[in-house]
Every structure is written in structure tokens, then in C-alpha cells.
Design a protein around this motif. Structure first.
Motif, mmCIF file in Angstrom:
data_model
loop_
_atom_site.group_PDB
_atom_site.id
_atom_site.type_symbol
_atom_site.label_atom_id
_atom_site.label_comp_id
_atom_site.label_asym_id
_atom_site.label_seq_id
_atom_site.Cartn_x
_atom_site.Cartn_y
_atom_site.Cartn_z
ATOM 1 N N VAL A 170 -2.225 -6.162 -3.441
ATOM 2 C CA VAL A 170 -3.488 -5.610 -2.957
ATOM 3 C C VAL A 170 -3.214 -4.297 -2.229
ATOM 4 C CG1 VAL A 170 -5.486 -5.983 -1.473
ATOM 5 C CG2 VAL A 170 -4.487 -7.903 -2.731
ATOM 6 N N VAL A 171 -3.886 -3.237 -2.673
ATOM 7 C CA VAL A 171 -3.707 -1.907 -2.093
ATOM 8 C C VAL A 171 -4.931 -1.569 -1.257
ATOM 9 C CG1 VAL A 171 -3.432 0.555 -2.600
ATOM 10 C CG2 VAL A 171 -2.291 -1.156 -4.029
ATOM 11 N N THR A 178 0.833 -1.205 0.000
ATOM 12 C CA THR A 178 0.000 0.000 0.000
ATOM 13 C C THR A 178 0.863 1.248 0.000
ATOM 14 O OG1 THR A 178 -1.829 -1.110 1.146
ATOM 15 C CG2 THR A 178 -1.731 1.290 1.318
ATOM 16 N N PHE A 179 1.931 1.248 0.807
ATOM 17 C CA PHE A 179 2.824 2.410 0.861
ATOM 18 C C PHE A 179 3.521 2.623 -0.484
ATOM 19 C CE2 PHE A 179 7.036 4.265 1.609
ATOM 20 C CZ PHE A 179 6.657 5.475 2.181
ATOM 21 N N VAL A 180 4.055 1.546 -1.067
ATOM 22 C CA VAL A 180 4.740 1.640 -2.359
ATOM 23 C C VAL A 180 3.782 2.126 -3.438
ATOM 24 C CG1 VAL A 180 5.845 0.313 -4.200
ATOM 25 C CG2 VAL A 180 6.517 -0.058 -1.825
ATOM 26 N N ALA A 181 2.547 1.610 -3.417
ATOM 27 C CA ALA A 181 1.552 2.056 -4.391
ATOM 28 C C ALA A 181 1.289 3.551 -4.238
ATOM 29 C CB ALA A 181 0.258 1.270 -4.216
ATOM 30 N N PRO A 225 -4.163 5.788 6.183
ATOM 31 C CA PRO A 225 -3.103 6.807 6.298
ATOM 32 C C PRO A 225 -1.830 6.417 5.556
ATOM 33 C CG PRO A 225 -4.143 6.419 8.429
ATOM 34 C CD PRO A 225 -4.671 5.361 7.496
ATOM 35 N N LEU A 226 -1.533 5.105 5.524
ATOM 36 C CA LEU A 226 -0.302 4.653 4.888
ATOM 37 C C LEU A 226 -0.288 4.977 3.399
ATOM 38 C CD1 LEU A 226 2.266 3.241 5.834
ATOM 39 C CD2 LEU A 226 1.270 1.076 5.096
ATOM 40 N N LEU A 227 -1.427 4.822 2.738
ATOM 41 C CA LEU A 227 -1.512 5.123 1.313
ATOM 42 C C LEU A 227 -1.308 6.614 1.070
ATOM 43 C CD1 LEU A 227 -2.145 4.144 -1.588
ATOM 44 C CD2 LEU A 227 -4.544 4.653 -1.121
ATOM 45 N N LEU A 228 -1.926 7.434 1.920
ATOM 46 C CA LEU A 228 -1.812 8.886 1.751
ATOM 47 C C LEU A 228 -0.411 9.383 2.086
ATOM 48 C CD1 LEU A 228 -5.256 9.830 3.323
ATOM 49 C CD2 LEU A 228 -4.655 9.779 0.897
ATOM 50 N N VAL A 229 0.214 8.786 3.107
ATOM 51 C CA VAL A 229 1.608 9.129 3.425
ATOM 52 C C VAL A 229 2.500 8.765 2.242
ATOM 53 C CG1 VAL A 229 3.589 8.542 4.877
ATOM 54 C CG2 VAL A 229 1.368 8.972 5.921
#
Length: 222
Positions: free
Chosen positions: A156-157, A6-9, A162-166
Motif C-alpha cells: 500500500v502506497v 511508500t519510499f521504495v515505490a 513527503p516520503l513518497l516525493l523524497v
């Protein structure tokens, strides 16, 4: 593995959001090769702060209101077009008058230029109304499943986390720092890089300025 994915995406999405050629990157390029890396980073931060404003606006529903009111949207597009033409004129003056490698920009000028262009850009509003809203809504996206059932579950994202937005804003920050550094490295190898970049930046800004004004006329009087 879903958290790192998710973070990498988010990082990839942030870079994809910041990287396409346009008026903001034209300002960043001009500031970088004309006044140095720090000026380029300041300009990039201006565009990034505008995205943060849109992000907050999307959370509060303000972005949707702007998109629904044609008059307000048309005025924003028109103001953005006028600003682009003005900054194109300013950049062209730099190119005409000449500048040296150690010329320093007025502190904060690049930040103000990029922020003003970004905050009046209806296409960034459109992004936060569509993809941005999708990112904010909790859910999951199986990125590879449409390609093959055998790839299901591998990437899977998790949206709305918050992790995705960060990750997204980390990707934008990477571009803000890395793009000016790349331009400076190229400039150090090519003496003509600064005037060439200024000329191209002026043309890009002028082109987008005319396009935005035409779009504004269509929205307001169409």
C-alpha cells in the motif's frame, strides 16, 4: 511497513520517470562518455532541477495553466524542438571534429543543455498534470489488489506524503549518478564508445527535434 513501501515505490517511480530513452538521456550519455562522469552528472542534475520546477509549478497550479493555453504550449514545444536540433548539431560537430578521453566540457554546459530541453518539454508538463498531480493528492494506492484479492494490503502506497516525493527524487538522483557511471564503465571496455554514443545522441536529438517542431506546428496552426 507502509512508510518503507511508500519510499521504495517513490524510488521506483523516480527511476521509471528518469530512465526512458529520450533527449535528456541523450545529452547525459553524450556528456558522460565525451567529457567524463561529472559532466554526465551535471547534465542529469539539469533535468532533475527542471522536474523540481515542474513539481513546484504543479503545487502552485502553474503547470495546469501552461497546459490550457495552446499558444504558450505550442511555443514551448517549438522552442524545445529548435533546441534539440541545435544540440544535435553541436553533438555532431564533436563527433566530426574528434575528441579524446581527457577532453573536458565547459563547466555547466551539460547542465544548461539538459535543463533547457527539460523545461521546454511539454510531455514532462503532461506528466506533472496527470501522474504528478495524483502523487501530490493525499490518498492510498493498493498496488497489488487488482492482481488478486489475497494480495490486498501487502503493498500500500500513501500518496501526497513527503516520503513518497523524497523517494521519487531519490530515484531520479540514483539514475543521474548511476547512468553516467554505467556508461563510463562501458566506455572503459570499448574504445569506440565515445564517438558511437555521440553519433547516436546526435541522431536521437535530431529525431526528437523534428518531432517536436512538427507537434508545435500542429498545435499553433492545426
Amino acid at each position: 511497513m507502509t512508510d518503507p513501501v511508500t519510499f521504495v515505490a517513490g524510488v521506483v517511480f523516480g527511476i521509471a520517470l528518469a530512465a526512458p530513452p529520450g533527449p535528456m538521456n541523450a545529452v547525459i550519455a553524450d556528456e558522460s562518455v565525451t567529457h567524463g562522469w561529472l559532466s554526465g552528472v551535471r547534465a542529469g542534475l539539469g533535468a532533475m532541477v527542471a522536474d523540481i520546477c515542474f513539481f513546484v509549478g504543479a503545487l502552485l497550479g502553474v503547470v495546469a495553466i501552461v497546459e490550457r493555453i495552446a499558444l504558450l504550449r505550442g511555443v514551448m514545444v517549438g522552442v524545445g524542438g529548435l533546441l534539440m536540433l541545435y544540440f544535435a548539431y553541436d553533438t555532431a560537430n564533436e563527433f566530426r571534429d574528434g575528441f579524446t578521453d581527457d577532453t573536458e566540457s565547459e563547466t555547466g554546459r551539460g547542465f544548461r543543455r539538459a535543463f533547457a530541453l527539460a523545461i521546454t518539454n511539454p510531455y514532462q508538463i503532461l506528466f506533472w498534470l496527470t501522474a504528478g498531480v495524483a502523487l501530490l493528492n493525499p490518498g492510498t494506492v493498493d498496488v497489488l489488489e487488482p492482481l488478486s484479492a489475497s494480495l490486498s494490503g501487502l503493498f500500500v502506497v500513501h500518496t501526497g506524503t513527503p516520503l513518497l516525493l523524497v523517494g521519487l527524487f531519490a530515484g531520479v538522483a540514483l539514475w543521474v549518478v548511476g547512468f553516467p557511471a554505467t556508461l563510463i564503465a562501458a566506455k572503459n571496455r570499448i574504445d569506440a564508445m565515445a564517438p558511437l554514443t555521440a553519433a547516436v545522441s546526435a541522431l536521437v536529438l535530431a529525431g526528437f527535434g523534428v518531432y517536436f517542431l512538427t507537434d508545435a506546428i500542429g498545435i499553433l496552426f492545426g
